[in-house]
Design a protein around this motif. Structure first.
Motif, mmCIF file in Angstrom:
data_model
loop_
_atom_site.group_PDB
_atom_site.id
_atom_site.type_symbol
_atom_site.label_atom_id
_atom_site.label_comp_id
_atom_site.label_asym_id
_atom_site.label_seq_id
_atom_site.Cartn_x
_atom_site.Cartn_y
_atom_site.Cartn_z
ATOM 1 N N ARG A 433 37.027 36.002 -10.575
ATOM 2 C CA ARG A 433 36.130 35.442 -9.702
ATOM 3 C C ARG A 433 36.979 33.505 -9.876
ATOM 4 O O ARG A 433 36.731 32.897 -10.745
ATOM 5 N N PRO A 434 37.253 33.497 -8.659
ATOM 6 C CA PRO A 434 37.667 32.268 -8.149
ATOM 7 C C PRO A 434 36.447 31.471 -7.572
ATOM 8 O O PRO A 434 35.202 31.741 -7.708
ATOM 9 N N PHE A 435 37.365 30.037 -8.155
ATOM 10 C CA PHE A 435 35.905 28.631 -7.637
ATOM 11 C C PHE A 435 36.109 28.053 -6.437
ATOM 12 O O PHE A 435 37.618 27.594 -6.321
ATOM 13 N N ILE A 436 35.394 27.969 -5.638
ATOM 14 C CA ILE A 436 35.081 27.060 -4.558
ATOM 15 C C ILE A 436 34.476 26.497 -4.790
ATOM 16 O O ILE A 436 33.256 26.322 -4.843
ATOM 17 N N ILE A 437 34.937 24.567 -3.761
ATOM 18 C CA ILE A 437 34.315 23.985 -3.639
ATOM 19 C C ILE A 437 34.489 23.013 -3.039
ATOM 20 O O ILE A 437 35.462 22.558 -1.884
ATOM 21 N N GLN A 438 33.043 22.726 -2.493
ATOM 22 C CA GLN A 438 33.256 21.902 -1.366
ATOM 23 C C GLN A 438 31.851 21.166 -0.528
ATOM 24 O O GLN A 438 30.958 20.655 -1.049
#
Length: 475
Positions: A433-438
């Motif tokens: 589970r990678p985490f993406i920040i926007q």
């Protein structure tokens, strides 16, 4: 010296090639394990467990009869991904989140995807996570998804597939940082010789993204993390992230709305809150708009949000995009909104409301994974090859009674990685589970959370179902 199982199986082995040779990016780890030996590895593993107990790195488990608290089992053998693989994964994740964000804006504004035939109006309005209250609301920077967790698996050939999108209140980020700090402390000789990409910037990137969402581009916004409280399963994470970002951890009772503005009670009096990183489900956010019985939210919060006086991350209503039935449309979203081909593929998925899909799945239910579209965390699932005949028949009845509630996927035997269990190193199935920040920019925290199905042969990695985790190294 440890013996590590490298027998050939139908799943992809993260450490070993089919001929039994070590994959090059695992060689240093393999040598280190052999050098340390069984006794030293077990001692360090025991010390880490004691340290996690002392630090309160825990997770709440709920059942019909009782609630229990335990540490999330941590495996000391890291999962290693070579840089060239990670570059493709990272690009695919950014692409996917951008498309999902476009989709959410479209859902709550012009709904071009309906007029152009990408989805039907019924698919949207009947979605349990669709919030009519969000229609035509101007979301700061048009960012609906400040933080997302996208679950990836590998097939028997090592190809990565997206299994699930987590866009509402994705959990697990704190364990990424805690796992890394444990590995750096207890295995410094291995970590610092492996040239692992740093994750230190991750919480700062999330804080920057939250800053970006502040109304009126306020330079020094007041940001808070809204938690349901200490009895929530992920409360450790809420405390950890608030501390790491240097923001206030608050409950609904700490906030109030006055003249469509949100304020926090403090020693100095009332301070206006500009950004709320919420870890509450939509229905509990505001008793005046959603569930009137909610004691966890803030009365009038949605009025302040619609007035543009506070930002909420992630935006209410994002769940419409991570519903398992909508998942099947994400590759089409990428083509439609971005005019690009998807970098990461979906797992083939069948809709039970489609007669031909339903008949196909029911004919081989013992080979399929069936999921209830509105549930997550490993709940409401059937894993055919690991289920009893009675459970398979129960799901057959459920599908026939409410086909619109279910999807099905072929069973993909998740890749396996070496795991220290019961004093031995054995292969266990894992996902990522990678985490993406926007915010104004989009970034991916290097690595993410590798989850481990600790029971031999099990494909269920969820913490709520007894799974563990590993540190994830990009080298």
């Amino acid at each position: 010296m440890f013996t590590i199982d490298h027998s050939k199986t139908s799943c992809f082995n993260e450490m070993f090639l089919p001929d039994g040779q070590i994959r090059s990016h695992y060689q240093k780890l393999f040598d280190c394990l052999q050098t340390l030996g069984e006794s030293e590895l077990l001692d360090r593993s025991k010390e880490i467990r004691q340290q996690m107990v002392r630090q309160g790195v825990t997770f709440q488990l709920y059942s019909a009869n009782h609630t229990s608290e335990r540490i999330i089992p941590f495996d000391i053998i890291p999962r290693i991904i070579p840089h060239e693989d990670w570059e493709k994964i990272s690009s695919g994740l950014k692409q996917r989140v951008k498309a999902l964000n476009h989709f959410l804006h479209d859902v709550y504004h012009d709904q071009h995807m309906i007029t152009d035939g990408l989805m039907s109006r019924r698919q949207i309005v009947n979605n349990p996570y669709f919030l009519p209250e969000m229609s035509n609301v101007e979301v700061p920077e048009d960012v609906y998804i400040a933080l997302s967790g996208i679950d990836l698996i590998r097939d028997e050939n090592g190809a990565y597939y997206v299994l699930e999108d987590n866009l509402r209140t994705p959990s697990g980020l704190s364990y990424v940082f805690k796992n890394r700090s444990l590995m750096m402390h207890y295995f410094p000789e291995l970590y610092f010789s492996s040239h692992v990409q740093s994750i230190e910037q991750g919480t700062q990137d999330l804080l920057t993204a939250l800053h970006d969402l502040a109304p009126h581009h306020k330079q020094d916004p007041v940001i808070v993390l809204l938690t349901p409280g200490r009895y929530n399963s992920a409360y450790f994470e809420h405390v950890f992230l608030a501390q790491q970002m240097g923001i206030e951890l608050v409950e609904g009772s700490d906030l109030r709305v006055v003249d469509q503005k949100v304020y926090i009670n403090s020693i100095e009096g009332l301070r206006q809150v500009d950004v709320i990183y919420r870890r509450l489900d939509d229905s509990f956010l505001d008793p005046l708009t959603f569930n009137p019985n909610s004691l966890l939210g803030v009365a009038g919060l949605m009025n302040a949000y619609r007035a543009g006086n506070v930002a909420i991350a992630n935006a209410p209503g994002t769940g419409v995009a991570d519903d398992k039935a909508v998942y099947t449309k994400v590759p089409d979203m990428i083509r439609y909104y971005l005019h690009e081909e998807p970098i990461l593929k979906n797992v083939p998925t069948y809709h039970m409301k489609k007669k031909e899909d339903r008949e196909f799945v029911l004919d081989q239910l013992e080979k399929m994974v069936v999921k209830e579209t509105s549930l997550s965390g490993g709940y409401g699932m059937l894993i055919g090859p690991q289920s009893t005949p009675d459970m398979i028949e129960l799901f057959r009845k459920k599908i026939l009674e409410h086909p619109e509630r279910y999807i099905a996927q072929p069973t993909i035997s998740l890749s396996a990685g070496p795991t220290l269990t019961d004093g031995r190193i054995e292969n266990r199935h894992i996902d990522l589970r990678p985490f993406i920040i926007q915010g104004k920019q989009i970034s991916v925290i290097s690595g993410g959370l590798t989850r481990v199905a600790l029971n031999k042969g099990s494909l269920v990695v969820n913490s709520s179902q007894g799974g563990g985790s590993k540190d994830t190294w990009i080298v």
